[in-house]
Design a protein around this motif. Structure first.
Motif, PDB file in Angstrom:
ATOM      1  N   HIS A 101       6.187   1.713  -7.736  1.00  0.00           N
ATOM      2  CA  HIS A 101       6.018   0.262  -7.722  1.00  0.00           C
ATOM      3  C   HIS A 101       5.131  -0.112  -6.543  1.00  0.00           C
ATOM      4  O   HIS A 101       5.405   0.267  -5.400  1.00  0.00           O
ATOM      5  CB  HIS A 101       7.396  -0.401  -7.598  1.00  0.00           C
ATOM      6  CG  HIS A 101       7.316  -1.874  -7.415  1.00  0.00           C
ATOM      7  ND1 HIS A 101       7.223  -2.746  -8.486  1.00  0.00           N
ATOM      8  CD2 HIS A 101       7.298  -2.635  -6.297  1.00  0.00           C
ATOM      9  CE1 HIS A 101       7.145  -3.987  -8.018  1.00  0.00           C
ATOM     10  NE2 HIS A 101       7.191  -3.940  -6.706  1.00  0.00           N
ATOM     11  N   CYS A 102       4.048  -0.838  -6.848  1.00  0.00           N
ATOM     12  CA  CYS A 102       3.137  -1.246  -5.778  1.00  0.00           C
ATOM     13  C   CYS A 102       3.626  -2.555  -5.166  1.00  0.00           C
ATOM     14  O   CYS A 102       3.780  -3.559  -5.849  1.00  0.00           O
ATOM     15  CB  CYS A 102       1.713  -1.416  -6.311  1.00  0.00           C
ATOM     16  SG  CYS A 102       0.592  -2.050  -5.047  1.00  0.00           S
ATOM     17  N   MET A 103       3.894  -2.533  -3.850  1.00  0.00           N
ATOM     18  CA  MET A 103       4.430  -3.721  -3.175  1.00  0.00           C
ATOM     19  C   MET A 103       3.326  -4.754  -2.938  1.00  0.00           C
ATOM     20  O   MET A 103       3.608  -5.882  -2.558  1.00  0.00           O
ATOM     21  CB  MET A 103       5.075  -3.319  -1.854  1.00  0.00           C
ATOM     22  CG  MET A 103       6.376  -2.553  -2.068  1.00  0.00           C
ATOM     23  SD  MET A 103       7.183  -2.176  -0.512  1.00  0.00           S
ATOM     24  CE  MET A 103       6.422  -0.619  -0.092  1.00  0.00           C
ATOM     25  N   VAL A 104       2.055  -4.358  -3.154  1.00  0.00           N
ATOM     26  CA  VAL A 104       0.957  -5.306  -2.953  1.00  0.00           C
ATOM     27  C   VAL A 104       0.678  -6.088  -4.231  1.00  0.00           C
ATOM     28  O   VAL A 104       0.690  -7.317  -4.233  1.00  0.00           O
ATOM     29  CB  VAL A 104      -0.323  -4.580  -2.477  1.00  0.00           C
ATOM     30  CG1 VAL A 104      -1.479  -5.562  -2.325  1.00  0.00           C
ATOM     31  CG2 VAL A 104      -0.047  -3.857  -1.161  1.00  0.00           C
ATOM     32  N   CYS A 105       0.453  -5.382  -5.344  1.00  0.00           N
ATOM     33  CA  CYS A 105       0.069  -6.098  -6.578  1.00  0.00           C
ATOM     34  C   CYS A 105       1.189  -6.137  -7.617  1.00  0.00           C
ATOM     35  O   CYS A 105       1.068  -6.799  -8.640  1.00  0.00           O
ATOM     36  CB  CYS A 105      -1.193  -5.490  -7.191  1.00  0.00           C
ATOM     37  SG  CYS A 105      -0.916  -3.870  -7.961  1.00  0.00           S
ATOM     38  N   GLY A 106       2.271  -5.426  -7.365  1.00  0.00           N
ATOM     39  CA  GLY A 106       3.393  -5.482  -8.304  1.00  0.00           C
ATOM     40  C   GLY A 106       3.268  -4.546  -9.489  1.00  0.00           C
ATOM     41  O   GLY A 106       4.159  -4.481 -10.334  1.00  0.00           O
ATOM     42  N   MET A 116      -2.783   6.358  -3.830  1.00  0.00           N
ATOM     43  CA  MET A 116      -3.018   4.905  -3.813  1.00  0.00           C
ATOM     44  C   MET A 116      -2.642   4.262  -5.136  1.00  0.00           C
ATOM     45  O   MET A 116      -2.431   4.950  -6.132  1.00  0.00           O
ATOM     46  CB  MET A 116      -4.464   4.592  -3.432  1.00  0.00           C
ATOM     47  CG  MET A 116      -5.547   5.352  -4.176  1.00  0.00           C
ATOM     48  SD  MET A 116      -7.201   4.787  -3.735  1.00  0.00           S
ATOM     49  CE  MET A 116      -7.231   5.040  -1.957  1.00  0.00           C
ATOM     50  N   CYS A 117      -2.530   2.932  -5.124  1.00  0.00           N
ATOM     51  CA  CYS A 117      -2.169   2.194  -6.337  1.00  0.00           C
ATOM     52  C   CYS A 117      -3.313   2.283  -7.334  1.00  0.00           C
ATOM     53  O   CYS A 117      -4.474   2.093  -6.977  1.00  0.00           O
ATOM     54  CB  CYS A 117      -1.879   0.736  -6.002  1.00  0.00           C
ATOM     55  SG  CYS A 117      -1.673  -0.295  -7.472  1.00  0.00           S
ATOM     56  N   LYS A 118      -2.958   2.560  -8.586  1.00  0.00           N
ATOM     57  CA  LYS A 118      -3.976   2.735  -9.609  1.00  0.00           C
ATOM     58  C   LYS A 118      -4.696   1.428  -9.934  1.00  0.00           C
ATOM     59  O   LYS A 118      -5.810   1.440 -10.440  1.00  0.00           O
ATOM     60  CB  LYS A 118      -3.347   3.293 -10.887  1.00  0.00           C
ATOM     61  CG  LYS A 118      -3.051   4.784 -10.780  1.00  0.00           C
ATOM     62  CD  LYS A 118      -2.449   5.341 -12.049  1.00  0.00           C
ATOM     63  CE  LYS A 118      -2.244   6.853 -11.911  1.00  0.00           C
ATOM     64  NZ  LYS A 118      -1.511   7.423 -13.053  1.00  0.00           N
ATOM     65  N   SER A 119      -4.063   0.278  -9.682  1.00  0.00           N
ATOM     66  CA  SER A 119      -4.756  -0.960 -10.059  1.00  0.00           C
ATOM     67  C   SER A 119      -5.360  -1.720  -8.888  1.00  0.00           C
ATOM     68  O   SER A 119      -6.372  -2.379  -9.044  1.00  0.00           O
ATOM     69  CB  SER A 119      -3.853  -1.877 -10.891  1.00  0.00           C
ATOM     70  OG  SER A 119      -2.643  -2.093 -10.227  1.00  0.00           O
ATOM     71  N   CYS A 120      -4.774  -1.622  -7.675  1.00  0.00           N
ATOM     72  CA  CYS A 120      -5.365  -2.401  -6.573  1.00  0.00           C
ATOM     73  C   CYS A 120      -5.813  -1.523  -5.402  1.00  0.00           C
ATOM     74  O   CYS A 120      -6.270  -2.045  -4.377  1.00  0.00           O
ATOM     75  CB  CYS A 120      -4.397  -3.483  -6.091  1.00  0.00           C
ATOM     76  SG  CYS A 120      -3.069  -2.868  -5.047  1.00  0.00           S
ATOM     77  N   ASN A 121      -5.662  -0.204  -5.557  1.00  0.00           N
ATOM     78  CA  ASN A 121      -6.077   0.730  -4.502  1.00  0.00           C
ATOM     79  C   ASN A 121      -5.321   0.600  -3.179  1.00  0.00           C
ATOM     80  O   ASN A 121      -5.793   1.080  -2.151  1.00  0.00           O
ATOM     81  CB  ASN A 121      -7.586   0.621  -4.217  1.00  0.00           C
ATOM     82  CG  ASN A 121      -8.413   1.209  -5.353  1.00  0.00           C
ATOM     83  OD1 ASN A 121      -7.888   1.971  -6.171  1.00  0.00           O
ATOM     84  ND2 ASN A 121      -9.685   0.847  -5.424  1.00  0.00           N
ATOM     85  N   ALA A 122      -4.167  -0.043  -3.204  1.00  0.00           N
ATOM     86  CA  ALA A 122      -3.354  -0.111  -1.979  1.00  0.00           C
ATOM     87  C   ALA A 122      -2.956   1.303  -1.575  1.00  0.00           C
ATOM     88  O   ALA A 122      -2.775   2.176  -2.422  1.00  0.00           O
ATOM     89  CB  ALA A 122      -2.106  -0.960  -2.230  1.00  0.00           C
ATOM     90  N   TYR A 123      -2.823   1.535  -0.267  1.00  0.00           N
ATOM     91  CA  TYR A 123      -2.480   2.865   0.223  1.00  0.00           C
ATOM     92  C   TYR A 123      -1.074   3.290  -0.178  1.00  0.00           C
ATOM     93  O   TYR A 123      -0.214   2.451  -0.454  1.00  0.00           O
ATOM     94  CB  TYR A 123      -2.615   2.921   1.745  1.00  0.00           C
ATOM     95  CG  TYR A 123      -4.040   2.918   2.218  1.00  0.00           C
ATOM     96  CD1 TYR A 123      -4.949   3.872   1.740  1.00  0.00           C
ATOM     97  CD2 TYR A 123      -4.492   1.961   3.117  1.00  0.00           C
ATOM     98  CE1 TYR A 123      -6.272   3.865   2.161  1.00  0.00           C
ATOM     99  CE2 TYR A 123      -5.813   1.944   3.544  1.00  0.00           C
ATOM    100  CZ  TYR A 123      -6.701   2.901   3.053  1.00  0.00           C
ATOM    101  OH  TYR A 123      -7.997   2.899   3.468  1.00  0.00           O
TER     102      TYR A 123
HETATM  103 ZN   LIG Z   1      -1.286  -2.298  -6.333  1.00  0.00          ZN
END
Ligand SMILES: [Zn+2]
Ligand SMILES: [Zn+2]
Length: 283
Positions: A101-106, A116-123
């Motif tokens: 679960h990406c805490m940046v983009c959900g 990294m997040c597959k949709s927003c590239n968050a670390y």
């Molecule tokens: Zn994300």
């Protein structure tokens, strides 16, 4: 509700410097949501699993829940912390598979230790491990395994258990008795996972089969709360051990479909689990 109120007042009565405030904080928090419209493997493996209570829970009857006090909440949270610690090591090793679960983009996605997040590239440190959801929709079973390890030999599941004196007293009283109450001695005397853990693990392995992604090994990681000593137990899938549990689940689901409550299987007059459901549910 009344017992919640009593705890709240009790917490207020004493006059400690800080822990009274912590106690009140915990009591004011809303209860953690846990769906009652599915069968949880952790309940199904208990010796006192009441099919009648599960019948009512699956039909949507409200289930009474009590708020834990500070001590109990602390035990839960300590367990969660130990889980996160081990999961984080496997994440760093690049072998932790499951939902992230990406805490940046959900966004939520399946991956093995993603960088990294597959949709927003968050670390990667913004990615929270969502564990492994295991289900059998037909039997309405849903549970979470602590982890799916990919890349160290064949795939395996992991189950992390923090072991305290309470665990030993409850799961292995004979071990504690044999060690004359000596925790360390009892701990070293553990030869295999405790029965409920073993059953839970076998239920998980069977669910991976039913989901079409069979995993045939589960590794139990036991950590002793007192001094962080650890033990490892490897268990191979063996459906026969849990077949009766799956049969019981089918009994419950069949009863729900037929809209016919089942009798309590624990006690002739009903047990503490099913007696909470009032007569009005019994039609
Ligand atoms: Zn994300
Ligand atoms: Zn019962």
């Amino acid at each position: 509700m009344t017992s919640d109120l009593k705890k709240f007042l009790d917490a207020k009565k004493s006059d400690p410097r800080l822990v009274g405030d912590v106690e009140r904080h915990l009591l004011s928090k809303p209860l953690e949501k846990r769906s009652t419209d599915v069968l949880h493997p952790s309940e199904m493996v208990k010796a006192d699993w009441c099919l009648r209570a599960s019948y009512f829970a699956l039909t949507g009857a409200p289930v009474k829940k009590e708020k834990p006090n500070l001590r109990l909440q602390s035990i839960f949270d300590e367990g969660h912390f130990i889980h996160s610690k081990w999961q984080n090591w496997f994440k760093e090793m690049g072998v932790l598979h499951g939902v992230w679960h990406c805490m940046v983009c959900g966004n939520e996605f399946y991956a093995t230790s993603p960088k990294m997040c597959k949709s927003c590239n968050a670390y990667g440190h913004f990615l929270k491990y969502g564990e492994v959801t295991l289900v059998d929709p037909e039997l309405r079973i849903a549970g979470h395994s602590d982890g799916w390890i990919k890349g160290i030999g064949n795939d395996c599941l992991i189950e992390i258990k923090s072991i305290g004196s309470g665990t030993l007293r409850f799961e292995a009283p004979e071990l504690l008795a044999k060690a004359d109450g000596d925790m360390g001695k009892a701990w070293r005397g553990i030869r295999r996972p405790f029965r409920t853990h073993l059953l839970q693990g076998q239920v998980y392995l069977e669910l991976t089969k039913r989901m079409g992604t069979p995993i045939d090994e589960i590794v139990f990681l036991y950590e002793l709360k007192a001094d962080q000593d650890y033990r490892e137990f490897v268990v191979k899938a063996d459906y026969e051990i849990v077949e009766p549990i799956f049969d019981k689940a089918k009994q419950v689901v069949d009863a729900v479909i037929a809209e016919t409550p089942i009798a309590c299987n624990i006690n002739e007059v009903g047990c503490k689990s099913c007696l909470q459901f009032g007569e009005d549910n019994d039609a």
